[in-house]
Design a protein around this motif. Sequence first.
Motif, PDB file in Angstrom:
ATOM      1  N   LEU A 161       0.845  -1.192   0.000  1.00 35.82           N
ATOM      2  CA  LEU A 161       0.000   0.000   0.000  1.00 35.82           C
ATOM      3  C   LEU A 161       0.880   1.240   0.000  1.00 35.82           C
ATOM      4  O   LEU A 161       1.911   1.286   0.676  1.00 35.82           O
ATOM      5  CB  LEU A 161      -0.895   0.023   1.244  1.00 35.82           C
ATOM      6  CG  LEU A 161      -1.991  -1.030   1.337  1.00 35.82           C
ATOM      7  CD1 LEU A 161      -2.599  -1.039   2.731  1.00 35.82           C
ATOM      8  CD2 LEU A 161      -3.060  -0.793   0.292  1.00 35.82           C
ATOM      9  N   THR A 162       0.472   2.246  -0.769  1.00 33.63           N
ATOM     10  CA  THR A 162       1.188   3.514  -0.731  1.00 33.63           C
ATOM     11  C   THR A 162       0.879   4.205   0.597  1.00 33.63           C
ATOM     12  O   THR A 162      -0.044   3.816   1.323  1.00 33.63           O
ATOM     13  CB  THR A 162       0.743   4.430  -1.891  1.00 33.63           C
ATOM     14  OG1 THR A 162      -0.625   4.815  -1.674  1.00 33.63           O
ATOM     15  CG2 THR A 162       0.901   3.745  -3.243  1.00 33.63           C
ATOM     16  N   THR A 163       1.626   5.239   0.898  1.00 32.89           N
ATOM     17  CA  THR A 163       1.379   6.014   2.117  1.00 32.89           C
ATOM     18  C   THR A 163      -0.032   6.581   2.092  1.00 32.89           C
ATOM     19  O   THR A 163      -0.755   6.528   3.102  1.00 32.89           O
ATOM     20  CB  THR A 163       2.410   7.151   2.248  1.00 32.89           C
ATOM     21  OG1 THR A 163       3.716   6.570   2.279  1.00 32.89           O
ATOM     22  CG2 THR A 163       2.175   7.966   3.502  1.00 32.89           C
ATOM     23  N   ASN A 164      -0.452   7.125   0.954  1.00 33.67           N
ATOM     24  CA  ASN A 164      -1.807   7.680   0.838  1.00 33.67           C
ATOM     25  C   ASN A 164      -2.867   6.599   1.041  1.00 33.67           C
ATOM     26  O   ASN A 164      -3.879   6.824   1.703  1.00 33.67           O
ATOM     27  CB  ASN A 164      -2.011   8.354  -0.518  1.00 33.67           C
ATOM     28  CG  ASN A 164      -1.302   9.678  -0.614  1.00 33.67           C
ATOM     29  OD1 ASN A 164      -0.981  10.310   0.394  1.00 33.67           O
ATOM     30  ND2 ASN A 164      -1.043  10.128  -1.827  1.00 33.67           N
ATOM     31  N   GLU A 165      -2.655   5.427   0.453  1.00 33.57           N
ATOM     32  CA  GLU A 165      -3.622   4.337   0.608  1.00 33.57           C
ATOM     33  C   GLU A 165      -3.707   3.871   2.057  1.00 33.57           C
ATOM     34  O   GLU A 165      -4.796   3.649   2.582  1.00 33.57           O
ATOM     35  CB  GLU A 165      -3.245   3.161  -0.302  1.00 33.57           C
ATOM     36  CG  GLU A 165      -3.471   3.439  -1.769  1.00 33.57           C
ATOM     37  CD  GLU A 165      -2.864   2.384  -2.667  1.00 33.57           C
ATOM     38  OE1 GLU A 165      -3.296   2.301  -3.841  1.00 33.57           O
ATOM     39  OE2 GLU A 165      -1.947   1.632  -2.240  1.00 33.57           O
ATOM     40  N   SER A 166      -2.562   3.731   2.725  1.00 31.82           N
ATOM     41  CA  SER A 166      -2.562   3.316   4.135  1.00 31.82           C
ATOM     42  C   SER A 166      -3.282   4.323   5.015  1.00 31.82           C
ATOM     43  O   SER A 166      -4.085   3.954   5.873  1.00 31.82           O
ATOM     44  CB  SER A 166      -1.128   3.150   4.652  1.00 31.82           C
ATOM     45  OG  SER A 166      -0.593   1.944   4.238  1.00 31.82           O
TER      46      SER A 166
END
Length: 195
Positions: free
Chosen positions: A60-65
Amino acid sequence: MENVLLVSEQRMKQWTSLDNNIRIDVLTPSIISAQDIYIQDTLGTPFYKRLKEGVIANDLTTNESTFLKDYIGPCLIQYSLYLLLPSLKYKMVEAGIVNGTSEETQSTTLDELQYLRESAMDTAMFYNQRMLDFLKDNPNMFTLYANPTANDGMSPNKDTPYFSGLQTQIPIQRNDLYIYADCGLDCSPDCSSCN
């Protein structure tokens, strides 16, 4: 695709008035159903599938997390609670449907159960609207939401639902079920708090 929980059962217990003694196998079906029914409807199938794949692959990307923890999590917990409440009162057993009571407790009436479900749904719709507002305010953050692939499942439902932290841990895996490790603990796949 493997079964994936976008919120852990432990976090659901922490963020609601559910008793810590409720078994995980009682909570899991309501979480899976709530994310398939409500979260997939809001996000659309492509973005929903990407988040599930990201939990499995731990990419997961930082934004997704952050989105998963701060927006999807609170919303999913309340939708899950909404779906869970009837099964806490009624159990389907081989002999039929029974009303679960014990000698130390008093059974909830159907009206009381309906009130509790409405309260959970109201809270879920608040968090769903908050999630939609975030997505609207950040249109370029998630391309699979903004520009879903044609003919790849449900399109995002961007209508209002109202009717009237960064996570970098390895996902917990229990048999064929992957769980987003969001309970706030330093979890490993054999974490006793999450398993």
